[in-house]
Structure formats: C-alpha cells, structure tokens
Design a protein around this motif. Sequence first.
Motif, PDB file in Angstrom:
ATOM      1  N   PHE A   1      -8.572 -10.885  -3.513  1.00 57.19           N
ATOM      2  CA  PHE A   1      -8.484  -9.567  -2.917  1.00 57.19           C
ATOM      3  C   PHE A   1      -9.133  -8.538  -3.860  1.00 57.19           C
ATOM      4  CE2 PHE A   1      -5.001 -12.287  -1.861  1.00 57.19           C
ATOM      5  CZ  PHE A   1      -4.863 -12.177  -0.497  1.00 57.19           C
ATOM      6  N   ILE A   2      -9.558  -7.410  -3.313  1.00 55.72           N
ATOM      7  CA  ILE A   2      -9.946  -6.278  -4.145  1.00 55.72           C
ATOM      8  C   ILE A   2      -8.864  -5.217  -4.009  1.00 55.72           C
ATOM      9  CG2 ILE A   2     -12.420  -6.734  -4.061  1.00 55.72           C
ATOM     10  CD1 ILE A   2     -12.723  -4.476  -2.033  1.00 55.72           C
ATOM     11  N   TYR A   3      -8.734  -4.387  -5.025  1.00 54.31           N
ATOM     12  CA  TYR A   3      -7.708  -3.340  -4.975  1.00 54.31           C
ATOM     13  C   TYR A   3      -8.218  -2.060  -5.621  1.00 54.31           C
ATOM     14  CZ  TYR A   3      -6.546  -3.878  -9.949  1.00 54.31           C
ATOM     15  OH  TYR A   3      -6.609  -3.890 -11.317  1.00 54.31           O
ATOM     16  N   ARG A   4      -7.574  -0.986  -5.234  1.00 55.65           N
ATOM     17  CA  ARG A   4      -7.783   0.323  -5.871  1.00 55.65           C
ATOM     18  C   ARG A   4      -6.424   0.984  -6.025  1.00 55.65           C
ATOM     19  NH1 ARG A   4     -13.140   1.566  -6.327  1.00 55.65           N
ATOM     20  NH2 ARG A   4     -14.534   0.528  -4.880  1.00 55.65           N
ATOM     21  N   VAL A   5      -6.237   1.620  -7.179  1.00 51.17           N
ATOM     22  CA  VAL A   5      -5.005   2.347  -7.501  1.00 51.17           C
ATOM     23  C   VAL A   5      -5.402   3.789  -7.744  1.00 51.17           C
ATOM     24  CG1 VAL A   5      -3.175   2.634  -9.213  1.00 51.17           C
ATOM     25  CG2 VAL A   5      -3.863   0.341  -8.499  1.00 51.17           C
ATOM     26  N   MET A   6      -4.572   4.714  -7.288  1.00 51.63           N
ATOM     27  CA  MET A   6      -4.824   6.132  -7.513  1.00 51.63           C
ATOM     28  C   MET A   6      -3.869   6.670  -8.538  1.00 51.63           C
ATOM     29  SD  MET A   6      -7.135   7.896  -6.653  1.00 51.63           S
ATOM     30  CE  MET A   6      -8.121   8.519  -5.386  1.00 51.63           C
TER      31      MET A   6
ATOM     32  N   ILE B   1       0.854  -1.181   0.000  1.00 53.42           N
ATOM     33  CA  ILE B   1       0.000   0.000   0.000  1.00 53.42           C
ATOM     34  C   ILE B   1       0.897   1.241   0.000  1.00 53.42           C
ATOM     35  CG2 ILE B   1      -1.740   1.296   1.299  1.00 53.42           C
ATOM     36  CD1 ILE B   1      -2.801  -1.345   0.232  1.00 53.42           C
ATOM     37  N   SER B   2       0.564   2.218  -0.859  1.00 52.42           N
ATOM     38  CA  SER B   2       1.327   3.464  -0.910  1.00 52.42           C
ATOM     39  C   SER B   2       0.426   4.577  -1.440  1.00 52.42           C
ATOM     40  CB  SER B   2       2.554   3.318  -1.816  1.00 52.42           C
ATOM     41  OG  SER B   2       2.161   3.251  -3.171  1.00 52.42           O
ATOM     42  N   LEU B   3       0.812   5.795  -1.216  1.00 51.62           N
ATOM     43  CA  LEU B   3       0.050   6.933  -1.736  1.00 51.62           C
ATOM     44  C   LEU B   3       0.219   7.097  -3.247  1.00 51.62           C
ATOM     45  CD1 LEU B   3       0.756   9.554   1.068  1.00 51.62           C
ATOM     46  CD2 LEU B   3      -1.333   8.242   0.685  1.00 51.62           C
ATOM     47  N   GLU B   4       1.273   6.507  -3.808  1.00 50.98           N
ATOM     48  CA  GLU B   4       1.574   6.678  -5.224  1.00 50.98           C
ATOM     49  C   GLU B   4       0.894   5.661  -6.117  1.00 50.98           C
ATOM     50  OE1 GLU B   4       4.364   6.326  -2.971  1.00 50.98           O
ATOM     51  OE2 GLU B   4       4.156   8.472  -2.629  1.00 50.98           O
TER      52      GLU B   4
ATOM     53  N   TYR C   1      -5.404   0.791  -1.733  1.00 47.86           N
ATOM     54  CA  TYR C   1      -6.305  -0.074  -0.979  1.00 47.86           C
ATOM     55  C   TYR C   1      -6.212  -1.498  -1.513  1.00 47.86           C
ATOM     56  CZ  TYR C   1     -10.726  -1.990   0.808  1.00 47.86           C
ATOM     57  OH  TYR C   1     -11.679  -2.750   1.431  1.00 47.86           O
ATOM     58  N   ILE C   2      -6.005  -2.442  -0.616  1.00 47.55           N
ATOM     59  CA  ILE C   2      -6.070  -3.867  -0.924  1.00 47.55           C
ATOM     60  C   ILE C   2      -6.728  -4.522   0.276  1.00 47.55           C
ATOM     61  CG2 ILE C   2      -4.787  -6.009  -1.320  1.00 47.55           C
ATOM     62  CD1 ILE C   2      -2.594  -4.341  -2.647  1.00 47.55           C
ATOM     63  N   ASP C   3      -7.715  -5.368   0.010  1.00 55.19           N
ATOM     64  CA  ASP C   3      -8.411  -6.032   1.116  1.00 55.19           C
ATOM     65  C   ASP C   3      -8.755  -7.459   0.718  1.00 55.19           C
ATOM     66  OD1 ASP C   3      -9.531  -6.346   3.612  1.00 55.19           O
ATOM     67  OD2 ASP C   3     -11.294  -5.125   3.198  1.00 55.19           O
ATOM     68  N   VAL C   4      -8.659  -8.353   1.670  1.00 48.79           N
ATOM     69  CA  VAL C   4      -8.977  -9.764   1.427  1.00 48.79           C
ATOM     70  C   VAL C   4     -10.488  -9.950   1.307  1.00 48.79           C
ATOM     71  CG1 VAL C   4      -9.034 -10.401   3.878  1.00 48.79           C
ATOM     72  CG2 VAL C   4      -8.491 -12.127   2.167  1.00 48.79           C
ATOM     73  N   VAL C   5     -10.880 -10.800   0.360  1.00 50.00           N
ATOM     74  CA  VAL C   5     -12.288 -11.132   0.172  1.00 50.00           C
ATOM     75  C   VAL C   5     -12.526 -12.579   0.598  1.00 50.00           C
ATOM     76  CG1 VAL C   5     -14.179 -11.349  -1.489  1.00 50.00           C
ATOM     77  CG2 VAL C   5     -12.515  -9.492  -1.715  1.00 50.00           C
ATOM     78  N   SER C   6     -11.684 -13.470   0.118  1.00 53.09           N
ATOM     79  CA  SER C   6     -11.708 -14.878   0.506  1.00 53.09           C
ATOM     80  C   SER C   6     -10.295 -15.403   0.286  1.00 53.09           C
ATOM     81  CB  SER C   6     -12.754 -15.654  -0.301  1.00 53.09           C
ATOM     82  OG  SER C   6     -12.398 -15.726  -1.658  1.00 53.09           O
ATOM     83  N   PRO C   7      -9.983 -16.606   0.743  1.00 49.71           N
ATOM     84  CA  PRO C   7      -8.605 -17.099   0.581  1.00 49.71           C
ATOM     85  C   PRO C   7      -8.129 -17.017  -0.872  1.00 49.71           C
ATOM     86  CG  PRO C   7      -9.828 -18.538   2.047  1.00 49.71           C
ATOM     87  CD  PRO C   7     -10.828 -17.562   1.467  1.00 49.71           C
ATOM     88  N   GLY C   8      -7.049 -16.268  -1.073  1.00 51.70           N
ATOM     89  CA  GLY C   8      -6.457 -16.117  -2.393  1.00 51.70           C
ATOM     90  C   GLY C   8      -7.081 -15.036  -3.266  1.00 51.70           C
TER      91      GLY C   8
END
Length: 104
Positions: A99-104, A83-86, A90-97
């Motif tokens: 994840f959801i992510y967001r990039v800015m 995770i970084s400001l650059e 955002y990365i979060d676990v949904v189920s084993p293996g």
Amino acid sequence: LFTMADAELKNYLTTNLNKFQELVVAFNANLKDKADKLLGSVGCNAIYSDKKYPGCIFIQILKFETMEAGFIQSADKVLLPEISLEEFIYIDVVSPGWFIYRVM
C-alpha cells in the motif's frame, strides 16, 4: 519520491517491488546493514513497525514536519491504520500486501 503524485508512487513501488520485498525480509531478519543499503537503493529514509499497527511494516519515503509519505507492507488490509483527518489521510492498495500512505 516525496513530491510524486499517488499514481507515480504506485508505479514506482510496482517497478521496484522485488527490492522492497527484499528490504522487508532484511528488516524482519534484523539485518540492519543490508536493510540500510536497500533503503538507500529505493530512495527511502526509514523502515519501522509500530505497535499501534501490528502486522504492518512502514517504509518511510520522507517525513517533513507533520507530513509523511511511504509504503506499507501488510498481509491483511484489516490491519492497516484507519483514515482520519488527524493522521493517515490516504492509504491505497498497490498490489497484494502493498500500500502507499500519506500522513498529515
């Protein structure tokens, strides 16, 4: 999907997990036509790997200018981007293996 809240994205991935798993299998087997069809069926734009993050497969919902949202399939969370400001904000676990992510 791009404008969904994180909780809604998690629910969407959980509900459609079988299709996403099938998509990753098709991608890994280099079955481009099948992968493209599956991408459309789950409302996503692209599936790719990135040599900066070996062991991760990215399923992009949408990229708009510098913003991006999607899902990551990875057997081990230590392989995930940091995770970084650059970049990955955002990365979060949904189920084993998975994840959801967001990039800015």
